[in-house]
Design a protein around this motif. Structure first.
Motif, PDB file in Angstrom:
ATOM      1  N   GLU A  90      16.910  20.705  11.222  1.00 20.71           N
ATOM      2  CA  GLU A  90      16.219  20.133  10.545  1.00 20.71           C
ATOM      3  C   GLU A  90      15.228  20.957   9.851  1.00 20.71           C
ATOM      4  O   GLU A  90      14.765  22.113  10.618  1.00 20.71           O
ATOM      5  N   LYS A  91      14.451  20.800   8.627  1.00 24.93           N
ATOM      6  CA  LYS A  91      13.428  21.585   8.161  1.00 24.93           C
ATOM      7  C   LYS A  91      12.200  20.848   8.021  1.00 24.93           C
ATOM      8  O   LYS A  91      12.069  19.751   7.851  1.00 24.93           O
ATOM      9  N   HIS A  92      11.150  21.322   8.769  1.00 25.06           N
ATOM     10  CA  HIS A  92       9.599  20.718   8.892  1.00 25.06           C
ATOM     11  C   HIS A  92       8.645  21.843   8.177  1.00 25.06           C
ATOM     12  O   HIS A  92       8.911  22.843   8.328  1.00 25.06           O
ATOM     13  N   ASP A  93       7.818  21.341   7.357  1.00 32.12           N
ATOM     14  CA  ASP A  93       6.691  21.854   6.884  1.00 32.12           C
ATOM     15  C   ASP A  93       5.424  21.904   7.813  1.00 32.12           C
ATOM     16  O   ASP A  93       4.868  20.786   8.151  1.00 32.12           O
ATOM     17  N   PHE A  94       4.803  23.138   7.941  1.00 34.89           N
ATOM     18  CA  PHE A  94       3.594  23.016   8.440  1.00 34.89           C
ATOM     19  C   PHE A  94       2.692  24.237   7.903  1.00 34.89           C
ATOM     20  O   PHE A  94       3.066  24.870   7.023  1.00 34.89           O
ATOM     21  N   ASP A  95       1.361  24.165   7.990  1.00 36.79           N
ATOM     22  CA  ASP A  95       0.376  25.024   7.367  1.00 36.79           C
ATOM     23  C   ASP A  95      -0.038  26.054   8.522  1.00 36.79           C
ATOM     24  O   ASP A  95      -0.315  27.460   8.178  1.00 36.79           O
ATOM     25  N   THR A  96       0.455  25.905   9.758  1.00 39.45           N
ATOM     26  CA  THR A  96       0.092  26.898  10.947  1.00 39.45           C
ATOM     27  C   THR A  96       1.147  26.793  11.903  1.00 39.45           C
ATOM     28  O   THR A  96       1.686  25.794  12.369  1.00 39.45           O
ATOM     29  N   VAL A  97       1.736  27.981  12.487  1.00 38.58           N
ATOM     30  CA  VAL A  97       2.402  27.964  13.447  1.00 38.58           C
ATOM     31  C   VAL A  97       1.826  28.838  14.655  1.00 38.58           C
ATOM     32  O   VAL A  97       1.200  29.943  14.194  1.00 38.58           O
ATOM     33  N   ILE A  98       1.807  28.394  15.939  1.00 37.88           N
ATOM     34  CA  ILE A  98       1.173  29.023  16.784  1.00 37.88           C
ATOM     35  C   ILE A  98       2.556  29.603  18.017  1.00 37.88           C
ATOM     36  O   ILE A  98       3.292  28.791  18.306  1.00 37.88           O
ATOM     37  N   SER A  99       2.945  30.797  18.149  1.00 39.77           N
ATOM     38  CA  SER A  99       4.008  31.495  18.727  1.00 39.77           C
ATOM     39  C   SER A  99       3.443  31.726  20.223  1.00 39.77           C
ATOM     40  O   SER A  99       2.767  32.501  20.468  1.00 39.77           O
ATOM     41  N   ALA A 100       4.192  30.784  21.262  1.00 41.54           N
ATOM     42  CA  ALA A 100       3.941  31.297  22.571  1.00 41.54           C
ATOM     43  C   ALA A 100       5.177  31.188  23.564  1.00 41.54           C
ATOM     44  O   ALA A 100       5.373  29.965  24.280  1.00 41.54           O
ATOM     45  N   VAL A 101       5.830  32.206  23.494  1.00 44.36           N
ATOM     46  CA  VAL A 101       7.284  32.298  23.734  1.00 44.36           C
ATOM     47  C   VAL A 101       7.440  33.002  24.610  1.00 44.36           C
ATOM     48  O   VAL A 101       8.299  33.698  25.016  1.00 44.36           O
ATOM     49  N   GLY A 102       6.433  33.354  25.715  1.00 43.02           N
ATOM     50  CA  GLY A 102       6.518  34.085  26.887  1.00 43.02           C
ATOM     51  C   GLY A 102       5.579  35.637  26.531  1.00 43.02           C
ATOM     52  O   GLY A 102       5.399  35.747  25.465  1.00 43.02           O
ATOM     53  N   ILE A 103       5.913  36.392  27.508  1.00 44.02           N
ATOM     54  CA  ILE A 103       5.423  37.945  27.277  1.00 44.02           C
ATOM     55  C   ILE A 103       5.968  38.823  27.619  1.00 44.02           C
ATOM     56  O   ILE A 103       7.288  38.656  28.420  1.00 44.02           O
ATOM     57  N   VAL A 104       5.808  40.018  27.264  1.00 38.84           N
ATOM     58  CA  VAL A 104       6.641  41.222  27.893  1.00 38.84           C
ATOM     59  C   VAL A 104       5.608  42.381  28.561  1.00 38.84           C
ATOM     60  O   VAL A 104       4.337  42.408  28.164  1.00 38.84           O
ATOM     61  N   GLY A 105       5.817  42.959  29.631  1.00 38.56           N
ATOM     62  CA  GLY A 105       4.907  43.805  30.155  1.00 38.56           C
ATOM     63  C   GLY A 105       4.745  45.213  29.394  1.00 38.56           C
ATOM     64  O   GLY A 105       5.442  45.674  28.593  1.00 38.56           O
ATOM     65  N   ASN A 106       3.639  45.614  29.526  1.00 36.71           N
ATOM     66  CA  ASN A 106       3.105  46.520  28.969  1.00 36.71           C
ATOM     67  C   ASN A 106       3.483  47.998  29.784  1.00 36.71           C
ATOM     68  O   ASN A 106       2.671  48.804  30.399  1.00 36.71           O
TER      69      ASN A 106
END
Length: 464
Positions: free
Chosen positions: A258-274
């Motif tokens: 499905e296609k949906h329109d937004f004006d802002t996206v927050i990506s919170a898909v986990g973390i990677v170690g430094n």
């Protein structure tokens, strides 16, 4: 210039590193801490603390909107986003300067710069003045982690944000998409939704807050939906088409895109170690999916080298990092150290309603072969919850039917992030259902529900 020598060098001054350094100094070690950005790390500057400050503002705003429920009047309620953010940054700043003060008080040497470990026992720091060489028999890695970026969903700070952008937003999102419903994603969704953003959350797993007990996830979903959020489970963002002032998200749900329109996206898909650019591979440190492999005492297998906190793997929580920091300092000092047990560490999520848990979920306890007794108690049965105007919530406890051991506790509702500690202490003291039943809880408090939930597991609940 001769290398400065120490008993211990800590790389990273987040809640793992600075605590390890302070404890080591208390134990009489000459200690240095190397930090490339901010004392206090992500937690104090860009994570735990500033997000709680933002969420407190949205919570107060939410209460103001409900003023009438409490016999109060509050007209023309509004907010100033810049002022909300300014308060949050002020809170973070106050705490980081506090960390600087604590390190100084404990006579810990602070070196600001980027560290590498050229060989065992040596740390080279690139500072703005050049480079400094440090040596120590023991080195603790506490370099933390950063946001995972998925290909095609990278942040740009304008249309697509990471947690950092979301903490200092350039504008208030009108239509917001949050990718990922772990603690970080759901806290931001809660904050922006409360302040009026039309918010959708996409979660790839079969439920929101996927690490929580299934019943708590279901309760949370119901609450979020009631607040106007759109929750899409078993869904995946395939691509983002970025235009002028808008993003079209291609979201795959049940095999259909499905296609949906937004004006802002927050990506919170986990973390990677430094783990990069430290020289770990050359030292022979084992790295598994961006995390340093350690034993229960945070030893890396390379003599004198330890790893604590987010870089050493899950659970990715500040309080786990701090505890490991203390443990490692005590181990190095030759004291009797206790390993940190992941299943005894509580997880807290400060969305509205709050979520908190410790130990095993009901499903996990059964999977591990336990015969279980489960108790539940709803907020609606508690006098204090009703008086607070917070009658929606649930406390759930899981016991081993044979031994009475408290295997897990799971909660959703007002102030549960503070309540969970009772069960954490209970697990640490290896409590049984009998101890908890015989404990007198004060009245009227929310904590009484913790007692009732235990009673319910054994068919003795009073107020339900």
């Amino acid at each position: 210039m001769a290398a400065q020598s120490f008993d211990l060098i800590v790389i990273g001054a987040g809640p793992g590193g600075y605590v390890a350094a302070i404890r080591a100094a208390q134990l009489g070690m000459k200690t240095a801490v190397v930090e490339r950005e901010h004392l206090g790390g992500i937690c104090l500057n860009w994570g735990c603390i500033p997000t709680k400050a933002l969420l407190r503002s949205s919570e107060v705003f939410h209460l103001m909107e409900r003023a009438k429920d409490f016999g109060l009047a509050a007209d023309k309620i509004s907010y100033d986003l810049d002022a909300v953010v300014k308060r949050s940054r002020g809170v973070a700043k106050q705490l980081t300067s506090g960390v600087g003060h604590l390190l100084k008080k404990n006579k810990v040497t602070v070196v600001m710069g980027e560290a590498t470990i050229p060989s065992k026992g040596k740390v080279s720091v690139k500072t703005d003045k050049g480079s400094e060489e440090l040596t120590a028999k023991n080195i603790v890695l506490a370099t933390g982690a950063r946001a995972r970026e998925l290909p095609g969903l990278e942040a740009d700070g304008d249309l697509v944000w990471t947690y950092k952008h979301a903490l200092m937003p350039p504008r208030m999102p009108k239509k917001l998409l949050v990718i990922g419903s772990g603690a970080i994603g759901i806290e931001f969704a809660s904050f922006y939704n409360t302040l009026g953003s039309d918010t959708a959350v996409v979660e790839v797993m079969d439920r929101v807050l996927p690490v929580e007990d299934a019943e708590i996830s279901a309760f949370a979903k119901k609450a979020f939906t009631k607040q106007g959020m759109t929750i899409m489970e078993k869904a995946m963002v395939k691509q983002l088409d970025r235009g002028k002032g808008k993003v079209t998200a291609h979201i795959e749900v049940n095999g259909k895109v499905e296609k949906h329109d937004f004006d802002t996206v927050i990506s919170a898909v986990g973390i990677v170690g430094n783990v990069e650019n430290l020289g770990l591979e050359a030292l022979g440190v084992k790295i598994d999916r961006t995390h340093v492999v350690t034993d229960e005492f945070c030893r890396t297998g390379v003599d004198g080298l330890y790893a604590i906190g987010d870089i050493a793997g899950a659970p990715w929580l500040a309080h786990k990092a701090s505890h490991e920091g203390v443990m490692v300092a005590e181990l190095i000092a030759g004291k009797h150290a206790h390993p940190v047990k992941p299943e005894s560490i509580a997880g807290c999520t400060y969305c509205q309603p709050q979520v908190a848990s410790v130990g095993y979920t009901e499903a996990k306890a059964k999977e591990l072969g336990h015969d279980v007794k489960v108790g539940k108690f709803p907020f609606i049965g508690n006098g204090k919850a009703i008086a607070l105007g917070e009658p929606e919530g649930l406390i759930k406890t899981v016991f081993d039917a044979k031994t009475g051991e408290l295997l897990g506790a799971h909660m959703i509702g007002a102030e549960v992030t503070e309540l969970i500690q009772g069960y954490v202490v209970g697990r640490q003291l290896e409590t049984t259902e009998e101890d908890l039943m015989n404990t007198v809880f004060p009245h009227p408090t929310l904590s009484e529900m913790m007692h009732e939930s235990v009673l319910d597991a054994y068919g003795r609940v009073i107020h339900m």
